[in-house]
Design an enzyme around this catalytic site. Structure first.
Site, PDB file in Angstrom:
ATOM      1  N   ARG A  79      32.055  49.932  25.626  1.00 15.84           N
ATOM      2  CA  ARG A  79      31.764  49.628  27.044  1.00 15.84           C
ATOM      3  C   ARG A  79      33.007  49.879  27.890  1.00 15.84           C
ATOM      4  NH1 ARG A  79      34.414  47.054  30.267  1.00 15.84           N
ATOM      5  NH2 ARG A  79      34.515  45.233  28.911  1.00 15.84           N
TER       6      ARG A  79
ATOM      7  N   GLY B 218      44.667  55.398  35.804  1.00 15.39           N
ATOM      8  CA  GLY B 218      46.023  54.904  35.591  1.00 15.39           C
ATOM      9  C   GLY B 218      46.606  54.221  36.806  1.00 15.39           C
TER      10      GLY B 218
ATOM     11  N   ILE C 119      46.587  51.597  29.605  1.00 15.91           N
ATOM     12  CA  ILE C 119      45.557  52.493  30.124  1.00 15.91           C
ATOM     13  C   ILE C 119      44.528  52.796  29.023  1.00 15.91           C
ATOM     14  CG2 ILE C 119      45.117  54.725  31.250  1.00 15.91           C
ATOM     15  CD1 ILE C 119      46.905  52.589  32.829  1.00 15.91           C
TER      16      ILE C 119
ATOM     17  N   ARG D 205      21.768  28.041   8.318  1.00 14.91           N
ATOM     18  CA  ARG D 205      22.710  27.020   7.859  1.00 14.91           C
ATOM     19  C   ARG D 205      22.083  25.623   7.942  1.00 14.91           C
ATOM     20  NH1 ARG D 205      27.190  26.611   4.701  1.00 14.91           N
ATOM     21  NH2 ARG D 205      28.562  24.927   5.396  1.00 14.91           N
TER      22      ARG D 205
ATOM     23  N   GLU E 203      41.011  44.398  35.291  1.00 14.80           N
ATOM     24  CA  GLU E 203      40.224  44.615  36.517  1.00 14.80           C
ATOM     25  C   GLU E 203      40.174  43.360  37.382  1.00 14.80           C
ATOM     26  OE1 GLU E 203      37.380  47.412  36.821  1.00 14.80           O
ATOM     27  OE2 GLU E 203      37.637  48.296  34.846  1.00 14.80           O
TER      28      GLU E 203
HETATM   29  C1  LIG Z   1      42.628  46.040  26.958  1.00 11.98           C
HETATM   30  C2  LIG Z   1      43.140  46.372  28.337  1.00 11.98           C
HETATM   31  C3  LIG Z   1      42.754  47.554  28.948  1.00 11.98           C
HETATM   32  C4  LIG Z   1      43.253  47.894  30.211  1.00 11.98           C
HETATM   33  N1  LIG Z   1      42.878  49.086  30.776  1.00 11.98           N
HETATM   34  C5  LIG Z   1      43.450  49.477  31.958  1.00 11.98           C
HETATM   35  C6  LIG Z   1      43.167  50.768  32.523  1.00 11.98           C
HETATM   36  O1  LIG Z   1      42.376  51.543  31.981  1.00 11.98           O
HETATM   37  N2  LIG Z   1      43.812  51.128  33.667  1.00 11.98           N
HETATM   38  C7  LIG Z   1      44.696  50.310  34.306  1.00 11.98           C
HETATM   39  O2  LIG Z   1      45.250  50.696  35.340  1.00 11.98           O
HETATM   40  N3  LIG Z   1      44.972  49.070  33.793  1.00 11.98           N
HETATM   41  C8  LIG Z   1      44.377  48.635  32.648  1.00 11.98           C
HETATM   42  N4  LIG Z   1      44.671  47.394  32.110  1.00 11.98           N
HETATM   43  C9  LIG Z   1      45.663  46.553  32.770  1.00 11.98           C
HETATM   44  C10 LIG Z   1      45.069  45.381  33.534  1.00 11.98           C
HETATM   45  O3  LIG Z   1      44.331  45.819  34.640  1.00 11.98           O
HETATM   46  C11 LIG Z   1      46.202  44.431  33.919  1.00 11.98           C
HETATM   47  O4  LIG Z   1      46.642  43.843  32.702  1.00 11.98           O
HETATM   48  C12 LIG Z   1      45.772  43.353  34.896  1.00 11.98           C
HETATM   49  O5  LIG Z   1      45.632  43.911  36.181  1.00 11.98           O
HETATM   50  C13 LIG Z   1      46.760  42.169  34.979  1.00 11.98           C
HETATM   51  O6  LIG Z   1      48.053  42.637  35.188  1.00 11.98           O
HETATM   52  P1  LIG Z   1      49.248  42.118  34.241  1.00 11.98           P
HETATM   53  O7  LIG Z   1      48.808  42.234  32.837  1.00 11.98           O
HETATM   54  O8  LIG Z   1      50.461  42.866  34.684  1.00 11.98           O
HETATM   55  O9  LIG Z   1      49.403  40.589  34.591  1.00 11.98           O
HETATM   56  P2  LIG Z   1      50.230  39.973  35.833  1.00 11.98           P
HETATM   57  O10 LIG Z   1      49.754  40.586  37.100  1.00 11.98           O
HETATM   58  O11 LIG Z   1      51.675  40.038  35.530  1.00 11.98           O
HETATM   59  O12 LIG Z   1      49.753  38.468  35.774  1.00 11.98           O
HETATM   60  C14 LIG Z   1      50.298  37.522  34.826  1.00 11.98           C
HETATM   61  C15 LIG Z   1      49.627  36.170  35.077  1.00 11.98           C
HETATM   62  O13 LIG Z   1      49.948  35.698  36.399  1.00 11.98           O
HETATM   63  C16 LIG Z   1      48.749  35.453  37.123  1.00 11.98           C
HETATM   64  N5  LIG Z   1      48.948  35.826  38.525  1.00 11.98           N
HETATM   65  C17 LIG Z   1      49.466  36.989  39.005  1.00 11.98           C
HETATM   66  N6  LIG Z   1      49.486  36.960  40.344  1.00 11.98           N
HETATM   67  C18 LIG Z   1      48.965  35.778  40.733  1.00 11.98           C
HETATM   68  C19 LIG Z   1      48.686  35.162  41.985  1.00 11.98           C
HETATM   69  N7  LIG Z   1      48.948  35.772  43.146  1.00 11.98           N
HETATM   70  N8  LIG Z   1      48.161  33.924  41.980  1.00 11.98           N
HETATM   71  C20 LIG Z   1      47.852  33.295  40.815  1.00 11.98           C
HETATM   72  N9  LIG Z   1      48.075  33.818  39.602  1.00 11.98           N
HETATM   73  C21 LIG Z   1      48.616  35.048  39.556  1.00 11.98           C
HETATM   74  C22 LIG Z   1      47.686  36.331  36.484  1.00 11.98           C
HETATM   75  O14 LIG Z   1      46.376  35.870  36.747  1.00 11.98           O
HETATM   76  C23 LIG Z   1      48.091  36.237  35.012  1.00 11.98           C
HETATM   77  O15 LIG Z   1      47.592  35.058  34.475  1.00 11.98           O
HETATM   78  C24 LIG Z   1      44.136  47.010  30.873  1.00 11.98           C
HETATM   79  C25 LIG Z   1      44.501  45.792  30.261  1.00 11.98           C
HETATM   80  C26 LIG Z   1      44.005  45.471  29.020  1.00 11.98           C
HETATM   81  C27 LIG Z   1      44.401  44.160  28.387  1.00 11.98           C
END
Ligand SMILES: Cc1cc2nc3c(=O)[nH]c(=O)nc-3n(C[C@H](O)[C@H](O)[C@H](O)COP(=O)(O)OP(=O)(O)OC[C@H]3O[C@@H](n4cnc5c(N)ncnc54)[C@H](O)[C@@H]3O)c2cc1C
Length: 397
Positions: free
Chosen positions: A84, A124, A157, A268, A363
């Site tokens: 998905r 990306g 990504i 079960r 997302e």
């Molecule tokens: C399996 C997987 C596939 C992915 N695929 C893609 C993809 O195809 N393309 C792509 O571009 N990205 C992709 N991502 C990335 C994903 O979109 C990001 O991980 C996501 O946007 C969160 O960003 P971060 O991990 O940097 O967390 P951060 O933004 O650093 O956040 C860390 C924590 O702080 C919290 N936080 C941040 N800002 C605030 C706020 N203002 N108020 C309250 N809480 C806050 C967040 O909710 C989180 O709990 C993927 C991620 C995963 C795990």
């Protein structure tokens, strides 16, 4: 309001379900253990016309409505989140974005082969220092004659090693803040582009996720998507479609967990009777059913707005936020119902629990969607009309 699926949608559900039962579920435990992503699956999905479900036929798609995409996503994730996720980035984040913002030439060159499933698309945006905070991206695109030179790095990504085309976001003018971000179509074969998978993921192990590197990648100006400085708006509009597919997929995890739990409840026995007779187990089963129905209603409402060509950022965010939370809670309870057996990969529920965590992060994290919903209610957030919109369904031509 019509709460019934059409005959065409029912047939689509049956087709995807049969495919998942035959070609994913028997192998997924092994793929998940090996961290293996079988590229043949995408060829099979293309043969079934599932890689461009709600793309108009004139651009190589099946021409079905936006809720048909939701059905495909739900049924695929009933098998595993990895497949998905692939459709989410390929169709939700990439192809629909090309449909919305692309020039006719870009649609012919990139959208048509993607909708036919001959090429894979990805998205990306995220970087090592920029996830929720999109403005913090560091990738740059500097004009050089008729080209742009891209430098930078993306991470997390999906389809990083498998996709042929990527929509990539980069600063063309850092001084302008988010109005200085632009979107580009980058091909894997462009010199200076490379990718690397991330190992050791909690879930979606059968999926391919990782880094993209841009080392002086020369991108022709014809590959600028939208206008210079429109990248942030393009990214957010892409997320309206990506989040819709993620929400729909979450219904598939809930359904898979419910199916596994109903079966286990009948198998079960404790204290002389099937565990399904214990009231506290019944409570978990009833909550799963309620969450499945609530999640689907939120998804189909967002899909119906898309069909009508109406702005749906608010409704899609609500669907994504709630459906993904529900899926994570349901998968947790599904492991609970299975007791110690749920703690091993003898049963599928531990994989669904691990997989259900990523959609609560990607997302738009749970926290970002909570803030969005509060801001809409409080009147702090209002959506402005976009220069380009997706075509309503039924599609013309
Ligand atoms: C399996 C997987 C596939 C992915 N695929 C893609 C993809 O195809 N393309 C792509 O571009 N990205 C992709 N991502 C990335 C994903 O979109 C990001 O991980 C996501 O946007 C969160 O960003 P971060 O991990 O940097 O967390 P951060 O933004 O650093 O956040 C860390 C924590 O702080 C919290 N936080 C941040 N800002 C605030 C706020 N203002 N108020 C309250 N809480 C806050 C967040 O909710 C989180 O709990 C993927 C991620 C995963 C795990």
């Amino acid at each position: 309001m019509d709460f019934e699926l059409s005959a065409e949608q029912e047939l689509l559900r049956k087709t995807v379900r049969q495919f998942v039962d035959k070609e994913i579920i028997p192998y997924i435990k092994e793929w998940d253990e090996r961290g293996y992503s079988d590229p043949q699956i995408y060829k099979r999905l293309a043969e079934l016309n599932l890689m461009g479900v709600c793309i108009p036929e004139k651009y190589g798609g099946s021409g079905m409505d936006y809720n048909a995409l939701a059905i495909v996503c739900e049924e695929l994730e009933r098998g595993d989140t990895a497949f998905r996720t692939a459709v989410s980035v390929h169709t939700g984040l990439n192809s629909l974005t090309l449909l919305q913002w692309g020039t006719e030439e870009q649609k012919q060159k990139y959208l048509v082969p993607q909708a036919k499933g001959l090429k894979l698309g990805a998205f990306g945006l995220t970087e090592p220092n920029a996830g929720s905070d999109v403005k913090a991206i560091r990738t740059t695109a500097v004009k050089d004659g008729d080209d742009y030179i891209l430098n930078g790095e993306k991470t997390w990504i999906s389809l990083c090693d498998l996709a042929d085309h990527f929509i990539v976001f980069a600063y063309t003018d850092k001084e302008k803040g988010h109005n200085g971000i632009s979107a580009f179509i980058v091909e894997r074969t462009m010199p200076g582009f490379s990718s690397k998978a991330i190992k050791g993921k909690l879930g979606i192990r059968a999926g391919n996720t990782g880094q993209l590197f841009f080392d002086n990648v020369r991108v022709p100006k014809e590959n600028l998507l939208g206008e210079e400085g429109e990248g942030f708006k393009i990214a957010m509009s892409a997320l309206d479609n990506g989040r819709f597919t993620v929400a729909a997929g979450a219904c598939g995890i809930i359904n898979a967990c419910l199916e596994a739990c109903v079966k286990y409840c009948h198998e079960r026995k404790t204290f002389g009777e099937e565990i399904g007779h214990h009231q506290l187990v019944k409570q978990m089963i009833a909550n799963m059913e309620a969450k499945l129905v609530m999640a689907r209603l939120l998804v189909y409402r967002a899909g119906e707005l898309k069909n009508k060509g109406k702005r749906n950022t608010r409704e899609t965010s609500l669907a994504k936020w709630q459906a993904c939370n529900f899926a994570n809670e349901v998968a947790n309870d599904a492991v609970q119902i299975h007791g110690a057996y749920g703690f091993s990969n003898e049963y599928p529920v531990e994989r669904h629990l691990r997989n259900s965590k990523a959609p609560v992060i990607y997302e738009g994290t749970r926290e970002i969607h909570t803030l969005m919903q509060a801001d809409y209610v409080l009147g702090y957030r209002k959506d402005k009309p976009l220069r380009k919109t997706l075509p309503p369904w039924p599609f013309e031509g």
